[in-house]
Enzyme design. Sequence first.
Site, short mmCIF file in Angstrom:
data_model
loop_
_atom_site.label_atom_id
_atom_site.label_comp_id
_atom_site.label_asym_id
_atom_site.label_seq_id
_atom_site.Cartn_x
_atom_site.Cartn_y
_atom_site.Cartn_z
CE LYS A 1 -9.68 53.62 -76.27
NZ LYS A 1 -10.11 52.31 -76.75
CD GLN B 1 -10.82 50.89 -80.05
OE1 GLN B 1 -10.00 51.41 -79.30
NE2 GLN B 1 -12.12 50.93 -79.82
CG ASP C 1 -9.76 47.54 -72.71
OD1 ASP C 1 -10.01 48.66 -72.26
OD2 ASP C 1 -9.84 47.23 -73.91
#
Length: 300
Positions: A54, A98, A121
Amino acid sequence: MTAKRIDGKAFAADVRARVATHVTRLKDVHGLTPGLAVVLIGEDPASEVYVRNKGIQTREAGMNSFEHKLPADVSEEQVFAVIDQLNADPAVHGILCQFPVPPHLSEERIVAKILPEKDVDGLHILNAGRLVSGQKAMAPCTPLGCLMLLRDQLGSLSGKNAVVIGRSNLVGKPMANLLLRDSATVTIAHSRTVDIAAVCRQADIVVAAVGRPDMVTADWIKPGATVIDVGINRIPAPERGEGATRLVGDVDYNSVSTVAGAITPVPGGVGPMTIACLLANTLTACCRSHGLPEPDGLTA
Ligand code: NAP
């Protein structure tokens, strides 16, 4: 019929290039650089790889990447303090934690702490609610990626019969809501659905998000349908040597591709779209926070 193979890897590269072009324009015209902060808790090797990728792709798109590594025994208060700091930081437009996190922490409480405007997200309850109620939301990255592939493949989704297999908050439900927003007629199938094969055979679009290797077979598919395989399953591959494994999706690619009109492979289909859409969401968050027009074709 041999289905068209939808090349998610190439499409994701194109999305990243479009994001990068928009980022350059933001910098040149407005002096703005979008920033994505990733919080990694503990030392899970797979999570470390994801976070590293990422970071690389964020920087390649011309954005700022901020990484916050916290020890596995960090307290909830310490995690919240980091998120508070990122929420308040004007250089940070997107925040993600995460997952999975160590068991003493609650993913739900961590997501709830992130400002919905920075929740790239798309997992915050307010973003889920905005998506359902048709308001401007931040859509979860994987379903957003599937939507982009479907729009590219089919043009308008209006009036199409779509079946989403799976009803998770991460994939199935937001996918169904995104399809509904595009005026598809949507059915959500799940583990209690009766005669799921017959339900799928009615569909112009099948999105499989289950986590069961090769579950969807040719006899489930209407000729010419578009099939999007979200599943990522690792199975033994003795033909590659002892202990070897390989990745397969939820769709039996070889059989389904004899019936479908178009199909995503695994790997190389939906997977690469997820990070590309994370970058797109970070760019969108930056534009929204400054009252600038959203990037064309990169949002729901
Ligand atoms: P999940 O939370 O485990 O949800 C799975 C869903 O599948 C549930 O709604 C479950 O139904 C349904 N299901 C299970 N067995 C079924 C069956 N026999 N028939 C019909 N439906 C069944 O999984 P998820 O997070 O949505 O992920 C799904 C898959 O996508 C996994 O393989 C995951 O690794 C993959 N994934 C890929 C990406 C990517 O970037 N490509 C991102 C996220 C996830 P019930 O609700 O009735 O139990």
